[in-house]
Design an enzyme around this catalytic site. Sequence first.
Site, PDB file in Angstrom:
ATOM      1  N   ARG A  34      14.194  20.089  15.301  1.00  0.00           N
ATOM      2  CA  ARG A  34      14.533  20.215  13.728  1.00  0.00           C
ATOM      3  C   ARG A  34      14.551  18.736  13.544  1.00  0.00           C
ATOM      4  NH1 ARG A  34      17.966  16.891  13.755  1.00  0.00           N
ATOM      5  NH2 ARG A  34      17.797  16.791  11.565  1.00  0.00           N
ATOM      6  N   ASP A 224      12.714  15.621   3.601  1.00  0.00           N
ATOM      7  CA  ASP A 224      11.794  16.438   4.216  1.00  0.00           C
ATOM      8  C   ASP A 224      10.515  16.384   3.189  1.00  0.00           C
ATOM      9  OD1 ASP A 224      14.492  17.522   5.312  1.00  0.00           O
ATOM     10  OD2 ASP A 224      13.142  18.714   6.223  1.00  0.00           O
ATOM     11  N   ASN A 234      15.586  17.503   0.632  1.00  0.00           N
ATOM     12  CA  ASN A 234      16.290  17.017   1.796  1.00  0.00           C
ATOM     13  C   ASN A 234      17.272  18.090   1.978  1.00  0.00           C
ATOM     14  OD1 ASN A 234      16.700  15.303   4.019  1.00  0.00           O
ATOM     15  ND2 ASN A 234      18.489  14.641   3.244  1.00  0.00           N
TER      16      ASN A 234
HETATM   17  O1  MRU Z   1      16.940  21.622   8.632  1.00  0.00           O
HETATM   18  P1  MRU Z   1      17.013  20.477   9.369  1.00  0.00           P
HETATM   19  O2  MRU Z   1      18.125  20.110  10.294  1.00  0.00           O
HETATM   20  O3  MRU Z   1      15.460  20.480  10.192  1.00  0.00           O
HETATM   21  O4  MRU Z   1      16.826  19.322   8.138  1.00  0.00           O
HETATM   22  C1  MRU Z   1      16.855  18.147   8.422  1.00  0.00           C
HETATM   23  C2  MRU Z   1      17.078  17.075   7.327  1.00  0.00           C
HETATM   24  O5  MRU Z   1      17.166  17.595   6.231  1.00  0.00           O
HETATM   25  C3  MRU Z   1      16.699  15.627   7.536  1.00  0.00           C
HETATM   26  O6  MRU Z   1      17.512  14.809   6.597  1.00  0.00           O
HETATM   27  C4  MRU Z   1      15.143  15.260   7.258  1.00  0.00           C
HETATM   28  O7  MRU Z   1      14.376  16.121   8.086  1.00  0.00           O
HETATM   29  C5  MRU Z   1      14.800  13.805   7.502  1.00  0.00           C
HETATM   30  S1  MRU Z   1      15.046  13.553   9.299  1.00  0.00           S
HETATM   31  C6  MRU Z   1      14.157  12.323   9.658  1.00  0.00           C
END
Ligand code: MRU
Length: 341
Positions: A34, A224, A234
């Site tokens: 993730r 994201d 995000n």
């Molecule tokens: O649902 P996730 O754990 O994949 O979400 C990740 C995030 O929101 C992070 O802050 C984002 O991907 C930036 S990671 C460098």
Amino acid sequence: MVLLDQTRLPGEVVEVRLAAWPQVVGAIRRMVVRGAPAIGVAGAMGVALAARQDAGSSSDDQRAEIRRAAAALRDARPTAANLAWAVDRLAGEAAAHPGPPEALAGALAGAARAVHADEVRRCEVMGAHAGALITRGARVMTHCNAGALATGGYGTALGAVRSAFAADPSLRVVVPETRPLLQGARLTAWELEREGIPYTLIADVTAAALMADGRVSHVVVGADRIARNGDVVNKIGTYAHALAAREHGVPFIVVAPTTTLDLTMPSAAEVPIEERAADEVRDLALFGRPATPEGAPVTNPAFDRTPARLVAAIVTEAGVHRPPYDRSLAAAVAAQEDPAT
Ligand code: MRU
């Protein structure tokens, strides 16, 4: 391909080996891997696996399998720009490659490895740019996990922390747990321990009170997807931190590679927000008992939208962008597509 299973951390460090692209789709959905750049890297590897799986078949069959894999991988999670970017890049290389199946499989394996290496390099460059914005004696609050685990190495927001800590060992980090999947508590805390960077874990609801008490000097998060106008999508909870940061005069800084920028989105309003399973919120025990009524109705958006007006700076590998963001983000994407510009 080999992944560190992020669902097993911090208790167990377990690697999983994936040999077929549908397993990669499953690993992305279940969040074995993730974080926006990391799922992009995994998506690229998934397309390369599809090419290798079908390298013994006819060229038409192999290319049809690559297209099937690319469509499924692209859809595995809808919000992060990096996943679609990386999968489309590999699919584009496949379409443009004239060679027979074995040669195509080799070319895509190389292209997937390059996507990985490039993301790590971007993080190191961004870390240096963003680290320079963090003043001495800082108390940096982050959110979710934007570290090495989320990026295939080094990290975006945590890359900035690593870079700033190397220059100033008095820096401290505040880590919100990040309900419901606890990426802060499980993953960011684990990474900071391994790096030897001092941190304090807090419940998400504590963040605004710490800012009011002057115990947070900077909020530094990843993203994201970032729209053309600088709106940031995000992890859920980011928007609340940005609102509190504005109220208390704390700079809110976003660190993300250009592969997270989506110039096709005029604002974050159009970015799809992934809705995840209700059990992620309900699956909670306290005092040895379930903490919610069985079947309690739930809404569980995985991400939120932070308007650009709350963002003091966006840092990409191209440098530090300040509002208004549209021109400078567009120039950063153009420079990455054509390094000569
Ligand atoms: O649902 P996730 O754990 O994949 O979400 C990740 C995030 O929101 C992070 O802050 C984002 O991907 C930036 S990671 C460098």
